[in-house]
Design a protein around this motif. Structure first.
Motif, short mmCIF file in Angstrom:
data_model
loop_
_atom_site.label_atom_id
_atom_site.label_comp_id
_atom_site.label_asym_id
_atom_site.label_seq_id
_atom_site.Cartn_x
_atom_site.Cartn_y
_atom_site.Cartn_z
N ASP A 153 0.84 -1.20 0.00
CA ASP A 153 0.00 0.00 0.00
C ASP A 153 0.87 1.25 0.00
OD1 ASP A 153 -2.34 -1.46 0.03
OD2 ASP A 153 -2.46 -1.50 2.21
N PHE A 154 0.59 2.14 -0.94
CA PHE A 154 1.28 3.41 -1.05
C PHE A 154 0.26 4.53 -1.11
CE2 PHE A 154 4.85 0.83 -2.07
CZ PHE A 154 5.98 1.61 -1.93
N GLN A 155 0.72 5.75 -0.91
CA GLN A 155 -0.13 6.93 -1.02
C GLN A 155 0.52 7.87 -2.01
OE1 GLN A 155 -0.45 9.33 2.57
NE2 GLN A 155 -2.60 9.69 2.12
N PHE A 156 -0.29 8.42 -2.94
CA PHE A 156 0.24 9.38 -3.91
C PHE A 156 0.44 10.71 -3.21
CE2 PHE A 156 -0.68 12.79 -7.04
CZ PHE A 156 0.48 12.65 -7.78
N LEU A 157 1.63 11.30 -3.36
CA LEU A 157 1.92 12.59 -2.73
C LEU A 157 1.78 13.75 -3.70
CD1 LEU A 157 4.98 11.64 -0.47
CD2 LEU A 157 2.56 11.84 0.16
N TYR A 158 2.60 13.76 -4.77
CA TYR A 158 2.57 14.89 -5.70
C TYR A 158 3.31 14.54 -6.99
CZ TYR A 158 7.21 15.50 -3.63
OH TYR A 158 8.48 15.29 -3.18
N PRO A 159 2.98 15.26 -8.09
CA PRO A 159 3.74 15.08 -9.33
C PRO A 159 5.00 15.94 -9.29
CG PRO A 159 1.89 16.55 -9.70
CD PRO A 159 1.82 16.12 -8.27
N GLU A 160 6.05 15.47 -9.94
CA GLU A 160 7.31 16.22 -9.99
C GLU A 160 7.85 16.11 -11.42
OE1 GLU A 160 11.20 14.95 -7.93
OE2 GLU A 160 10.23 16.27 -6.46
N GLY A 161 7.46 17.05 -12.28
CA GLY A 161 7.87 16.98 -13.68
C GLY A 161 7.20 15.79 -14.35
#
Length: 187
Positions: free
Chosen positions: A70-78
């Motif tokens: 299980d992971f959580q999406f944090l943010y896009p980076e490029g």
């Protein structure tokens, strides 16, 4: 675990020609002459290549079991996406194209399931459906019947989908992530 070439099913992950492949489509064929075989469309999970392969019943392939976490999406980076392991809080950066079209549906804080092969991320599974807001919807054309007519609309993430005529701009709807289709109005 070794399996016969004719026992491959869609979604199975196999080791073939030193790569990790997912069976996308299968077709069992029994020609008039010769033995039966399984025509399998494979997608390479590391580089996205596709390949069509015939497997005879006498051939065996190695079926691979992937670990899921299980992971959580944090943010896009490029062109990359940053995820956080929900147990260890370690951050993992993956290329956006690993998710394909589904990447547009990622939302901050979204829980996802990452498939790992020998601690290498192979794929990311998003929830099947998400809620989104319609930001732009075409007007209803007078005289169209409601049973078969859908109109184009644009979601808050920029994805274009078809919605029923009664859906207006500003409406929250439930969208199927992988089919990119309207499911229902959000509660």
């Amino acid at each position: 675990m070794k399996i016969s070439g004719v026992d491959i099913r869609p979604g199975n992950i196999i080791e073939y020609e030193n790569g990790i492949w997912r069976a996308v489509k299968i077709q069992h064929t029994q020609p008039g002459k010769g033995g039966a075989y399984m025509q399998v469309e494979l997608k390479n999970l590391r580089d996205g290549r596709k390949n069509n392969v015939r497997f005879r019943s006498a051939e065996t392939v190695e079926r691979v079991r992937l670990d899921t976490k299980d992971f959580q999406f944090l943010y896009p980076e490029g062109d990359a996406l940053v995820f956080m392991d929900k147990e260890s809080y370690e951050q993992t950066t993956l290329p956006r194209d690993l998710l394909g079209d589904a990447a547009a549906f990622l939302q901050d804080g979204m829980d996802v399931v990452m498939e790992l092969y020998e601690d290498e991320a192979i794929s990311v599974q998003l929830p099947d459906t998400i809620e989104a807001t319609i930001v732009e919807a075409d007007a209803v054309v007078k005289g169209q019947t409601a049973s078969s007519s859908y109109k184009p609309a644009i979601l808050d993430n920029g994805v274009r989908i078809m919605v029923p005529p009664h859906i207006a701009s500003g409406t929250r709807i439930v969208v199927d992530v992988y089919e990119q289709t309207y499911v229902r109005r959000a509660d």
